[in-house]
Design a protein around this motif. Structure first.
Motif, short mmCIF file in Angstrom:
data_model
loop_
_atom_site.label_atom_id
_atom_site.label_comp_id
_atom_site.label_asym_id
_atom_site.label_seq_id
_atom_site.Cartn_x
_atom_site.Cartn_y
_atom_site.Cartn_z
N ALA A 116 -36.02 -11.73 -93.10
CA ALA A 116 -36.11 -11.11 -91.71
C ALA A 116 -35.53 -12.25 -90.82
O ALA A 116 -35.25 -11.73 -89.60
CB ALA A 116 -37.29 -10.27 -91.54
N ARG A 117 -36.09 -13.41 -90.72
CA ARG A 117 -35.71 -14.32 -89.81
C ARG A 117 -34.05 -14.43 -89.54
O ARG A 117 -33.71 -14.73 -88.64
CB ARG A 117 -36.12 -15.78 -90.26
CG ARG A 117 -37.81 -15.75 -90.53
CD ARG A 117 -38.26 -17.25 -90.80
NE ARG A 117 -37.63 -17.82 -92.08
CZ ARG A 117 -38.13 -18.46 -92.84
NH1 ARG A 117 -39.46 -18.53 -92.78
NH2 ARG A 117 -37.40 -18.58 -93.67
N ILE A 118 -33.22 -14.37 -90.67
CA ILE A 118 -31.90 -14.37 -90.89
C ILE A 118 -31.46 -13.04 -89.89
O ILE A 118 -30.74 -13.16 -89.11
CB ILE A 118 -31.28 -14.34 -92.19
CG1 ILE A 118 -31.93 -15.44 -92.94
CG2 ILE A 118 -29.81 -14.15 -92.07
CD1 ILE A 118 -31.27 -16.91 -92.44
N THR A 119 -31.74 -11.95 -90.29
CA THR A 119 -31.27 -10.69 -89.87
C THR A 119 -31.76 -10.44 -88.36
O THR A 119 -31.01 -9.76 -87.66
CB THR A 119 -31.52 -9.58 -90.78
OG1 THR A 119 -32.91 -9.17 -90.91
CG2 THR A 119 -31.04 -9.45 -92.02
N ARG A 120 -32.81 -11.07 -87.87
CA ARG A 120 -33.11 -10.86 -86.62
C ARG A 120 -32.18 -11.72 -85.56
O ARG A 120 -32.09 -11.34 -84.46
CB ARG A 120 -34.57 -11.34 -86.34
CG ARG A 120 -35.71 -10.29 -86.70
CD ARG A 120 -37.00 -10.67 -86.12
NE ARG A 120 -37.50 -12.11 -86.57
CZ ARG A 120 -38.17 -12.12 -87.89
NH1 ARG A 120 -38.59 -11.04 -88.30
NH2 ARG A 120 -38.61 -13.16 -87.89
N GLN A 121 -31.51 -12.60 -86.26
CA GLN A 121 -30.72 -13.39 -85.22
C GLN A 121 -29.34 -12.90 -85.37
O GLN A 121 -28.36 -13.42 -84.86
CB GLN A 121 -30.81 -14.86 -85.84
CG GLN A 121 -32.04 -15.68 -85.54
CD GLN A 121 -32.21 -17.02 -85.90
OE1 GLN A 121 -31.50 -17.37 -86.76
NE2 GLN A 121 -33.04 -17.66 -85.21
N PHE A 122 -28.93 -11.75 -86.07
CA PHE A 122 -27.61 -11.47 -86.13
C PHE A 122 -27.17 -11.01 -84.67
O PHE A 122 -28.00 -10.48 -83.87
CB PHE A 122 -27.54 -10.00 -86.73
CG PHE A 122 -27.34 -10.19 -88.42
CD1 PHE A 122 -27.70 -11.33 -88.92
CD2 PHE A 122 -27.17 -9.04 -89.36
CE1 PHE A 122 -27.33 -11.61 -90.17
CE2 PHE A 122 -26.96 -9.25 -90.51
CZ PHE A 122 -27.25 -10.41 -91.00
N TYR A 123 -25.94 -11.11 -84.13
CA TYR A 123 -25.40 -11.08 -83.09
C TYR A 123 -24.90 -9.62 -83.02
O TYR A 123 -24.08 -8.91 -83.74
CB TYR A 123 -24.08 -11.76 -83.08
CG TYR A 123 -23.15 -11.75 -81.64
CD1 TYR A 123 -23.61 -12.55 -80.57
CD2 TYR A 123 -22.25 -10.99 -81.59
CE1 TYR A 123 -23.02 -12.52 -79.58
CE2 TYR A 123 -21.54 -10.76 -80.37
CZ TYR A 123 -21.82 -11.63 -79.14
OH TYR A 123 -21.24 -11.38 -77.95
#
Length: 166
Positions: A116-123
């Motif tokens: 989720a740390r990755i997907t929370r940073q999606f533009y």
């Protein structure tokens, strides 16, 4: 993966199809040399270990590609400077030693919470990124959480574990 521009032109991306092989024509002992672009390489490929390269490595690479697209988009107006990129979670997949990048990827894909740390940073300038986030979360779950072997989580073979009959 491709998309059409407003004028109907198709634009797309290919990953490592120049290294494609027919698995029916290759012995089980075939071991491909490490190849690829660091942010998209599977952990097995980064570690250049003796684990057999399989379709799971390609699926893992697709997850990394989709995460990068989700974070940076496909268009140049989504571009971020190097300092910002380095501070994003996916920035850990580009810089450092091969061992560091493999460890970062293994850590990021380890659990739903870590991923989720990755997907929370999606533009998400357009508001349409939720679909991509849902897709990559599902791919990660299928690949990592429901690996095909007891000693395997997707293509992330557990260290010091037997991966099959000797």
């Amino acid at each position: 993966m491709f998309y059409r521009t407003e004028d109907g032109m198709a634009k797309g991306l290919l990953i490592d199809f120049d290294h494609a092989i027919d698995l029916d024509q290759v012995s089980r002992n075939y071991h491909q040399q490490r190849s690829g672009t660091l942010p998209f390489m599977s952990v097995n490929n980064l570690e250049n270990n003796d684990n057999e390269r399989t379709a799971l490595d390609d699926w893992e690479s697709l997850i990394y590609l989709l995460c990068r697209i989700g974070t940076f988009g496909l268009r140049s107006d989504h571009a971020v400077n190097q300092e910002t990129q380095d501070n994003l979670q996916v920035g850990r997949w580009t810089n450092g030693s091969l061992e560091y990048i493999a460890d970062a990827k293994r850590s990021d894909l380890n659990s739903d919470a870590d991923f989720a740390r990755i997907t929370r940073q999606f533009y998400d300038k357009s508001g349409n990124i939720a679909f991509l986030a849902k897709l990559v979360k599902r791919l990660r779950y299928i690949l990592i959480e429901s690996g095909p072997e007891p000693n395997c989580k997707g293509s992330h073979y557990k260290e010091n574990a037997s991966v099959g009959p000797s």
